[in-house]
Design a protein around this motif. Structure first.
Motif: not given
Length: 245
Positions: A220-245
């Protein structure tokens, strides 16, 4: 150890796994049912599988006190009937899996990103740049091609299920309706198989996509570098949600 980013829930992993199981059963039994109409050598191979199903089924029938061969069945025709039963059960099972997924996802319906981020034009350009230009672009969790595939699976299976029900309960419909349902069912199935081949190639045949396969079916998970490189919009959204949590 590299940080992992959550891409899929436990429900999504469970759904992916079981969809593969039922899809494999549907395709295999569908080809056995259609063996006589397939081109060579496919007709021989799937015809042999029909015999392989029908032979043990005939022994089981005899043990239960039935005489299938005396009733006009051959090992081949009996195997086709067994495949037809499995095919119908697999179709119902696939529909049940879809229903469980839908009920589980309904609480998150407002978070569904159905329309491409940035609009359709940008999504098409990004897809061309990524696959043809081999350059990184700003994808979300799914790119346009993946979203179209998801919609194609949903619409295609709905058509297959509806036409399959018409053929299953053929006595309730006119011969013309059953014939039309059969034609639509067959063509939709072949289009689905072609799409699945492309989908599997894009997921497994391209090495840099393989972390997504592991995430989809195992962790259910993938390496951070992979997500950041291939799915940057999702990575930014997940990072923002983690900061707000």
């Amino acid at each position: 150890m590299a940080r992992e980013i959550r891409l899929f829930s436990e429900l999504e992993i469970w759904t992916h796994k079981h969809v593969v199981h039922f899809a494999a059963a549907l395709i295999l039994t569908g080809l056995i049912i259609s063996a006589a109409k397939l081109p060579s050598p496919l007709d021989s191979f799937f015809g042999w599988l029909a015999y392989a199903l029908g032979t043990p089924a005939s022994y089981l029938a005899k043990a239960l006190g039935y005489s299938p061969f005396e009733q006009g069945y051959s090992a081949y025709s009996l195997g086709v009937q067994v495949a037809r039963v499995i095919h119908r059960l697999a179709g119902v099972g696939m529909a049940a899996i879809g229903l469980v997924w839908l009920l589980g996802e309904l609480p998150r319906i407002r978070k569904w990103q159905i329309w491409p981020e940035g609009g359709l034009g940008e999504a098409v350009r990004n897809l061309a740049v990524y696959y043809l230009g081999r350059r990184s672009v700003r994808f979300g969790k799914y790119n346009l091609g993946q979203k179209l595939w998801i919609w194609s699976v949903f619409i295609g299976f709905t058509i297959l299920f509806a036409t399959g029900m018409v053929m299953w309960f053929r006595s309730s419909f006119s011969p013309e309706t059953v014939a039309l349902a059969h034609t639509i069912h067959v063509w939709t199935a072949w289009l689905g198989i072609a799409g699945l081949i492309v989908h599997i190639y894009l997921a497994i045949g391209i090495p840099e996509h393989r972390p997504m396969v592991r995430a989809m079916f195992r962790t259910g998970t993938a390496p951070e570098d992979f997500v950041k490189h291939h799915h940057p919009l999702y990575y930014e959204k997940a990072a923002k949600e983690a900061e707000e949590a």
